[in-house]
Design a protein around this motif. Structure first.
Motif, short mmCIF file in Angstrom:
data_model
loop_
_atom_site.label_atom_id
_atom_site.label_comp_id
_atom_site.label_asym_id
_atom_site.label_seq_id
_atom_site.Cartn_x
_atom_site.Cartn_y
_atom_site.Cartn_z
N ASN A 45 -99.97 13.68 -13.40
CA ASN A 45 -101.38 13.90 -13.10
C ASN A 45 -101.69 15.30 -12.59
N GLY A 46 -100.72 16.19 -12.71
CA GLY A 46 -100.91 17.57 -12.27
C GLY A 46 -100.23 17.87 -10.95
N SER A 47 -99.92 16.83 -10.18
CA SER A 47 -99.20 17.04 -8.92
C SER A 47 -98.17 15.96 -8.64
N GLU A 48 -98.27 14.83 -9.38
CA GLU A 48 -97.36 13.71 -9.13
C GLU A 48 -96.96 13.07 -10.46
N ILE A 49 -95.76 12.51 -10.45
CA ILE A 49 -95.32 11.65 -11.54
C ILE A 49 -95.71 10.23 -11.13
N VAL A 50 -96.38 9.51 -12.03
CA VAL A 50 -96.78 8.13 -11.74
C VAL A 50 -96.08 7.22 -12.75
N LEU A 51 -95.37 6.24 -12.22
CA LEU A 51 -94.68 5.23 -13.02
C LEU A 51 -95.26 3.88 -12.57
N CYS A 52 -95.30 2.92 -13.46
CA CYS A 52 -95.83 1.61 -13.08
C CYS A 52 -94.82 0.53 -13.45
N THR A 53 -94.78 -0.51 -12.63
CA THR A 53 -93.83 -1.59 -12.86
C THR A 53 -94.41 -2.91 -12.35
N THR A 54 -93.71 -3.98 -12.68
CA THR A 54 -94.12 -5.31 -12.24
C THR A 54 -93.91 -5.43 -10.73
N LYS A 55 -94.67 -6.34 -10.13
CA LYS A 55 -94.55 -6.53 -8.67
C LYS A 55 -93.23 -7.19 -8.29
N ASN A 56 -92.53 -7.79 -9.26
CA ASN A 56 -91.25 -8.45 -8.95
C ASN A 56 -90.04 -7.66 -9.44
N ALA A 57 -90.22 -6.39 -9.75
CA ALA A 57 -89.12 -5.57 -10.28
C ALA A 57 -88.03 -5.38 -9.22
N PRO A 58 -86.76 -5.56 -9.60
CA PRO A 58 -85.66 -5.41 -8.65
C PRO A 58 -85.57 -4.02 -8.02
N LYS A 59 -86.11 -3.01 -8.69
CA LYS A 59 -86.03 -1.66 -8.14
C LYS A 59 -86.92 -1.47 -6.90
N LEU A 60 -87.93 -2.30 -6.72
CA LEU A 60 -88.88 -2.08 -5.63
C LEU A 60 -88.27 -2.22 -4.24
N PRO A 61 -87.53 -3.32 -3.95
CA PRO A 61 -86.89 -3.37 -2.62
C PRO A 61 -85.91 -2.22 -2.42
N ALA A 62 -85.23 -1.82 -3.48
CA ALA A 62 -84.29 -0.70 -3.37
C ALA A 62 -85.03 0.58 -3.03
N LEU A 63 -86.17 0.81 -3.68
CA LEU A 63 -86.94 2.03 -3.42
C LEU A 63 -87.56 2.01 -2.03
N CYS A 64 -87.87 0.84 -1.51
CA CYS A 64 -88.35 0.75 -0.12
C CYS A 64 -87.27 1.20 0.85
N GLU A 65 -86.04 0.78 0.56
CA GLU A 65 -84.91 1.10 1.45
C GLU A 65 -84.43 2.53 1.28
N HIS A 66 -84.37 2.99 0.03
CA HIS A 66 -83.90 4.34 -0.30
C HIS A 66 -84.91 4.98 -1.26
N PRO A 67 -85.95 5.63 -0.76
CA PRO A 67 -87.01 6.13 -1.63
C PRO A 67 -86.68 7.41 -2.40
N ALA A 68 -85.55 8.03 -2.14
CA ALA A 68 -85.19 9.25 -2.87
C ALA A 68 -84.89 8.91 -4.32
N VAL A 69 -85.49 9.67 -5.24
CA VAL A 69 -85.26 9.45 -6.67
C VAL A 69 -85.01 10.79 -7.35
N ALA A 70 -84.39 10.71 -8.51
CA ALA A 70 -84.21 11.87 -9.38
C ALA A 70 -84.70 11.47 -10.76
N LEU A 71 -85.46 12.36 -11.38
CA LEU A 71 -86.01 12.10 -12.71
C LEU A 71 -85.46 13.12 -13.69
N THR A 72 -85.19 12.67 -14.91
CA THR A 72 -84.78 13.55 -15.99
C THR A 72 -85.70 13.30 -17.17
#
Length: 165
Positions: A45-72
């Protein structure tokens, strides 16, 4: 890395081309402590990468605990063009379907009728989604012409020193 350095890298024409692509690979630490790298649709959007996922995705609790990500984000041709981004995932639970989700999936080839059917299916399946918003805190563009991986840059510098250049 300073914000102005990140902005300069992300504003380069090749970065802008890569940021207009459909998929990124997002790396994160899973709940069991092991690394994950997943392909996921995104939009810039010009300043952020926006990704969307289901509310029950397994990655969500993980991202809450460890929010650091790397994108390629990269190309499939030689030499590859590669945009590497690091940041922190912020989770935003929304009712309904985020506009970004519809936009990021709008680039796939569909007839207008297929698009209507697809969107109806999406709206019937999801009562809400989670926006994963990543603000870049580090970025590197590798084009193998003007920029290289840092380890290769170091080898070139060492070779030049050995050769007295």
């Amino acid at each position: 890395m300073q914000p102005n350095e990140i902005t300069e890298i992300l504003n380069r024409p090749m970065s802008q081309e890569l940021l207009a692509r459909d998929l990124t690979r997002m790396a994160y630490v899973a709940k069991d402590g092991t690394p994950r790298s997943i392909p996921i649709a995104f939009t810039w959007n010009g300043s952020e990468i926006v990704l969307c996922t289901t509310k029950n995705a397994p990655k969500l609790p993980a991202l809450c605990e460890h929010p650091a990500v790397a994108l390629t984000i990269d190309t499939e041709v030689h030499p590859p063009k590669i945009l590497l981004i690091r940041g922190r995932a912020e989770l935003d639970v929304v009712d309904g379907i985020p506009d970004e989700y519809l936009r990021m999936n709008g680039s796939y080839e569909m007839t207008p009728e297929q698009r209507i059917d697809w969107e109806a299916e999406v709206r019937s399946l999801y009562d809400g989604m989670v926006r994963i918003v990543v603000t870049p805190t580090w970025a590197k563009l590798i084009d193998f012409e003007t920029t290289l991986p840092s380890a290769v840059e170091e080898l070139i510098r060492q070779r030049a020193e050995r050769q007295g250049v």
